[in-house]
Design an enzyme around this catalytic site. Structure first.
Site, PDB file in Angstrom:
ATOM      1  N   CYS A 131      -7.024   2.352   4.529  1.00 20.08           N
ATOM      2  CA  CYS A 131      -8.118   3.077   5.166  1.00 20.08           C
ATOM      3  C   CYS A 131      -7.559   4.147   6.111  1.00 20.08           C
ATOM      4  CB  CYS A 131      -9.057   2.204   5.981  1.00 20.08           C
ATOM      5  SG  CYS A 131      -9.902   0.953   5.021  1.00 20.08           S
ATOM      6  N   ARG A 165      -4.279   6.818   2.018  1.00 23.35           N
ATOM      7  CA  ARG A 165      -4.357   5.496   2.644  1.00 23.35           C
ATOM      8  C   ARG A 165      -5.412   4.599   1.991  1.00 23.35           C
ATOM      9  NH1 ARG A 165      -1.769   5.582   7.692  1.00 23.35           N
ATOM     10  NH2 ARG A 165      -2.798   3.624   8.147  1.00 23.35           N
ATOM     11  N   TRP A 222     -10.063   1.650   1.762  1.00 21.81           N
ATOM     12  CA  TRP A 222      -9.451   0.728   0.801  1.00 21.81           C
ATOM     13  C   TRP A 222     -10.158  -0.588   1.030  1.00 21.81           C
ATOM     14  CZ3 TRP A 222      -6.605  -3.859   0.684  1.00 21.81           C
ATOM     15  CH2 TRP A 222      -5.957  -4.130  -0.533  1.00 21.81           C
ATOM     16  N   ASN A 245     -10.275   0.676  10.393  1.00 20.68           N
ATOM     17  CA  ASN A 245      -9.179   0.307   9.501  1.00 20.68           C
ATOM     18  C   ASN A 245      -8.678  -1.049   9.981  1.00 20.68           C
ATOM     19  OD1 ASN A 245      -6.855   0.124   7.928  1.00 20.68           O
ATOM     20  ND2 ASN A 245      -5.648   1.413   9.306  1.00 20.68           N
ATOM     21  N   GLY A 246      -8.548  -2.004   9.073  1.00 20.60           N
ATOM     22  CA  GLY A 246      -8.065  -3.327   9.457  1.00 20.60           C
ATOM     23  C   GLY A 246      -9.029  -4.395   8.992  1.00 20.60           C
ATOM     24  N   GLU A 306      12.565  -2.154  -9.865  1.00 18.96           N
ATOM     25  CA  GLU A 306      11.884  -0.983  -9.305  1.00 18.96           C
ATOM     26  C   GLU A 306      11.313  -0.101 -10.423  1.00 18.96           C
ATOM     27  OE1 GLU A 306      10.627   0.106  -6.740  1.00 18.96           O
ATOM     28  OE2 GLU A 306      10.632   2.288  -6.813  1.00 18.96           O
ATOM     29  N   LYS A 363       7.368   0.776 -10.775  1.00 18.99           N
ATOM     30  CA  LYS A 363       6.839   2.152 -10.835  1.00 18.99           C
ATOM     31  C   LYS A 363       5.923   2.308 -12.048  1.00 18.99           C
ATOM     32  CE  LYS A 363       7.376   3.482  -7.639  1.00 18.99           C
ATOM     33  NZ  LYS A 363       8.149   2.921  -6.556  1.00 18.99           N
ATOM     34  N   GLU A 375       2.598   0.504 -11.516  1.00 20.84           N
ATOM     35  CA  GLU A 375       1.749   1.113 -10.493  1.00 20.84           C
ATOM     36  C   GLU A 375       1.038   2.359 -10.992  1.00 20.84           C
ATOM     37  OE1 GLU A 375       4.793   1.779  -7.315  1.00 20.84           O
ATOM     38  OE2 GLU A 375       3.140   1.169  -6.025  1.00 20.84           O
ATOM     39  N   HIS A 424      17.582 -16.583 -21.547  1.00 19.80           N
ATOM     40  CA  HIS A 424      17.001 -17.825 -21.037  1.00 19.80           C
ATOM     41  C   HIS A 424      15.481 -17.836 -21.159  1.00 19.80           C
ATOM     42  CE1 HIS A 424      20.926 -19.037 -19.673  1.00 19.80           C
ATOM     43  NE2 HIS A 424      21.076 -17.858 -19.071  1.00 19.80           N
ATOM     44  N   LYS A 463      -1.425   3.597   0.135  1.00 19.97           N
ATOM     45  CA  LYS A 463      -0.041   3.890   0.510  1.00 19.97           C
ATOM     46  C   LYS A 463       0.532   2.877   1.503  1.00 19.97           C
ATOM     47  CE  LYS A 463       3.672   6.387   0.578  1.00 19.97           C
ATOM     48  NZ  LYS A 463       4.549   6.202  -0.580  1.00 19.97           N
TER      49      LYS A 463
HETATM   50  O1  M6R Z   1       5.751   1.168   3.713  1.00 19.37           O
HETATM   51  P1  M6R Z   1       6.559   0.070   3.113  1.00 19.37           P
HETATM   52  O2  M6R Z   1       7.867   0.508   2.610  1.00 19.37           O
HETATM   53  O3  M6R Z   1       6.678  -1.116   4.036  1.00 19.37           O
HETATM   54  O4  M6R Z   1       5.708  -0.411   1.869  1.00 19.37           O
HETATM   55  C1  M6R Z   1       6.096  -1.496   1.097  1.00 19.37           C
HETATM   56  C2  M6R Z   1       5.340  -1.526  -0.196  1.00 19.37           C
HETATM   57  O5  M6R Z   1       3.970  -1.656   0.040  1.00 19.37           O
HETATM   58  C3  M6R Z   1       5.586  -0.266  -1.038  1.00 19.37           C
HETATM   59  O6  M6R Z   1       6.932  -0.069  -1.285  1.00 19.37           O
HETATM   60  C4  M6R Z   1       4.824  -0.360  -2.363  1.00 19.37           C
HETATM   61  O7  M6R Z   1       5.375  -1.361  -3.160  1.00 19.37           O
HETATM   62  C5  M6R Z   1       4.820   0.994  -3.060  1.00 19.37           C
HETATM   63  N1  M6R Z   1       3.532   1.238  -3.606  1.00 19.37           N
HETATM   64  C6  M6R Z   1       5.835   1.102  -4.131  1.00 19.37           C
HETATM   65  O8  M6R Z   1       5.757   2.275  -4.844  1.00 19.37           O
END
Ligand code: M6R
Length: 586
Positions: free
Chosen positions: A2, A29, A76, A100-101, A459, A463, A466, A482, A581
């Site tokens: 948010c 956000r 969000w 926000n929260g 990673e 990606k 996501e 395994h 984000k």
């Molecule tokens: O701001 P941060 O690095 O603490 O965030 C951690 C994760 O939320 C962040 O890396 C998330 O996995 C991303 N969307 C990855 O692309």
């Protein structure tokens, strides 16, 4: 999660467009819904829309509102579906609130307010805040007093800003465990982050429990006991405002392309003194998501070069499993945003339950992590807007490499070549674009790596999930036999990371095994001529560098691959579904 914004204009100018411009910067956000409320004479006018900010903009074209004091929100969703009815600002009769929260005790508060006759119209936790403020107004309180009284009642995390129809020149805002800043420019701005305050030269970051009352061109700050304070104003860094897409269609591509300069700046601005590891018998890394994978790479480096046992923990799991911290531990939080609640809470747990030193690696300056760390190293990636983290990840790896290799001059020297080699990788993006055409219709993908390339496989898979919504899994290549090998057939792309390192031969055998079971095998390697890399596989060749840096060079084509696959699948690259984000809820 948010984004909230508030503006009190210094003149009678209409600030609706400026609120929308601020929300555009905050949309990363959260983008489930958006809304704006302004004071018009002694009325609150509000327009809200479900979905992305564009829907709100379209609605405002036919439903014009105007005012010089107002608040805005991009959501969000946590409590209540992403509908227009649940969109903020949330109102009681004379009050509108953006939040926000999470208000953790909202059910009890709602129960009491309902008994008193307050009618709830949304499914949000935030609505209790609106009605609580209204109740205080009904009792004759000033806007500031309303906050003073309700902050004793609400539990959880919040950044809240409110407008009051009977006090048309005022916004009051407060925060607890969610970020909030006040910016000073031609007008006074309140916002979740300074990215929305491009017109501000100076800014104040509120601390937990603090409150601000803005009336006209005057901002009064109050501490947790509601005593007046004069917090220090800080200059706004241009790297964190005025961030646009430039020549690129998406922030994600722009940020991928910015990696050489982000790494270069990070190297230049951080000099790591090996002394920070003096007397340390164990390193504990706490992080989430992509930052966690950076920590996993660091484990390989730290144990090999610093010879210090290193544990990497998923922050959201860590504090709930009664961990044994031990003596002489150095805890390192890794976080792009500096406000991931899981990481903050895990660090707090270490602080409260040990005498360990806690340091952080963060990208966003003055974020919450800076207040609970003994020392903070900043990645110089600049503002990262794309929800999928790219340049922040390689900048994190850069600092972690500087730490790991602090006593190895040759490697520190070689690190200087990394930005140029990254440029070389990026210059072959056309090859990756073509590769994307081979995999974009897949339902599932497998990423394989060994050693420090295993976290990069994870990673790469994260990606792809996501941004393109293709199911993807990363595996330690040696672990395939395994169980996961059962997944391989001709339809599943198997993406193998195979740099020339001490595990090259082992990884290439794993690739052979995969190729015997499926025909869509793709290899990323820096050893073009090797007979061990099967000719039937598609090969992408990367520049050579010391094997230690392979994780940084290998992740870049995986980011590009994700980007081009997402483009072909037509997803919203910068704002993938269901994500935000920065993750400020547990
Ligand atoms: O701001 P941060 O690095 O603490 O965030 C951690 C994760 O939320 C962040 O890396 C998330 O996995 C991303 N969307 C990855 O692309």
């Amino acid at each position: 999660m948010c984004g909230i914004i508030g503006i009190v204009a210094s003149s009678n100018n209409n600030i609706v467009d400026e609120i929308i411009a601020g929300l555009e910067k905050l949309e990363y956000r959260g983008y489930d819904s958006a809304g704006v409320a302004v004071i018009c004479s002694d009325r609150i006018e509000r327009v809200r829309a479900a979905g992305k900010l564009q829907n709100l903009k379209t609605k405002l074209e036919s439903n014009k509102i105007s005012g010089s004091v107002g608040i805005g929100h991009t959501r969000w969703a946590t409590h209540g579906k992403a509908t227009e009815n649940n969109a903020h600002p949330i109102m009681s009769r004379d009050v509108a609130v953006v939040h926000n929260g999470i208000i953790e005790n909202y059910k009890e508060l709602k129960f009491d307010l309902q008994k008193e006759g307050y009618i709830f119209e949304t499914d949000t936790d935030t609505e209790v805040v609106a009605h609580l403020l209204q109740r205080e107004i009904n009792n004759g309180c000033s806007p500031l007093e309303t906050f003073k009284n309700i902050m004793k009642l609400i539990e959880g995390s919040y950044a809240i800003a409110a407008v009051f129809s009977s006090f048309p020149n005022t916004i009051v805002a407060a925060k607890y465990r969610c970020p909030l800043a006040v910016g000073f420019g031609e007008n006074i701005y309140i916002g979740s982050d300074i990215n929305s305050m491009s017109a501000c030269g100076e800014v104040v970051y509120l601390e937990d429990g603090e409150c601000v009352e803005v009336t006209g061109d005057n901002a009064l700050f109050f501490d947790t006991n509601f005593q007046p304070i004069e917090p220090k104003r800080q200059k706004v860094s241009p790297d964190f405002v005025n961030v646009g897409k430039g020549e690129y269609g998406h922030y994600m591509l722009k940020e991928i392309m910015e990696q050489p300069s982000a790494i270069r700046r990070t190297i230049l601005s951080n000099k790591i003194d090996g002394e920070i590891f003096n007397g340390v018998s164990r390193i504990l890394i706490l992080a989430c998501g992509t930052s966690y994978y950076a920590g996993m790479v660091a484990k390989y480096w730290f144990e090999k070069f610093l010879k210090i046992a290193t544990d990497v923990e998923i922050a959201s799991e860590y504090r709930y499993r009664h961990p044994i911290i031990g003596e002489n531990v150095l805890a390192i939080a890794i976080t792009q945003s500096g406000e991931t609640i899981d990481t903050l809470e895990a660090m707090e747990h270490v602080r409260k339950n040990s005498n360990s030193k806690v340091i952080a690696i963060a990208n966003v300056r003055n974020s919450a992590i800076s207040r609970i760390s003994d020392f903070i190293f900043y990645t110089e990636a600049g503002m990262e807007i794309g929800v999928a983290s790219t340049k922040a990840f390689t900048a994190q790896l850069t600092i972690l490499a500087q730490m790991a290799f602090c006593n190895h001059e040759f490697l520190i020297r070689e690190l200087q070549n990394l930005p140029t080699l990254c440029e070389e990788v990026l210059s072959s993006s056309k090859e990756i674009e073509d590769l994307a055409k081979k995999i974009h219709t897949a339902n599932s993908a497998i990423y394989l790596g060994r050693g420090s390339l295993y976290p990069i496989a994870l990673e790469g898979a994260l990606k792809l999930k996501e941004v393109s919504y293709i199911h993807a899994e990363g595996f330690a290549a040696g672990e395939m036999k395994h169980g996961p090998i059962a997944l391989i057939d001709d339809n599943i792309p198997v993406i193998c990371l195979c740099p020339h390192n001490e595990l090259f031969e082992k990884t290439s055998s794993n690739i052979q095994v995969a190729l015997a079971r499926g025909k869509n095998v793709i290899i990323f390697s820096d050893l073009p001529g090797s007979k061990l890399l099967p000719s039937e596989a598609t090969k992408i060749i990367l520049p050579r560098i010391s094997e230690e840096f392979a994780p940084i060079l290998h992740v870049i084509p995986l980011q590009l691959l994700t980007y081009y696959v997402a483009l072909l699948r037509g997803t919203d690259v910068d704002k993938p579904r269901n994500l935000a984000k920065s993750v400020t809820v547990e």
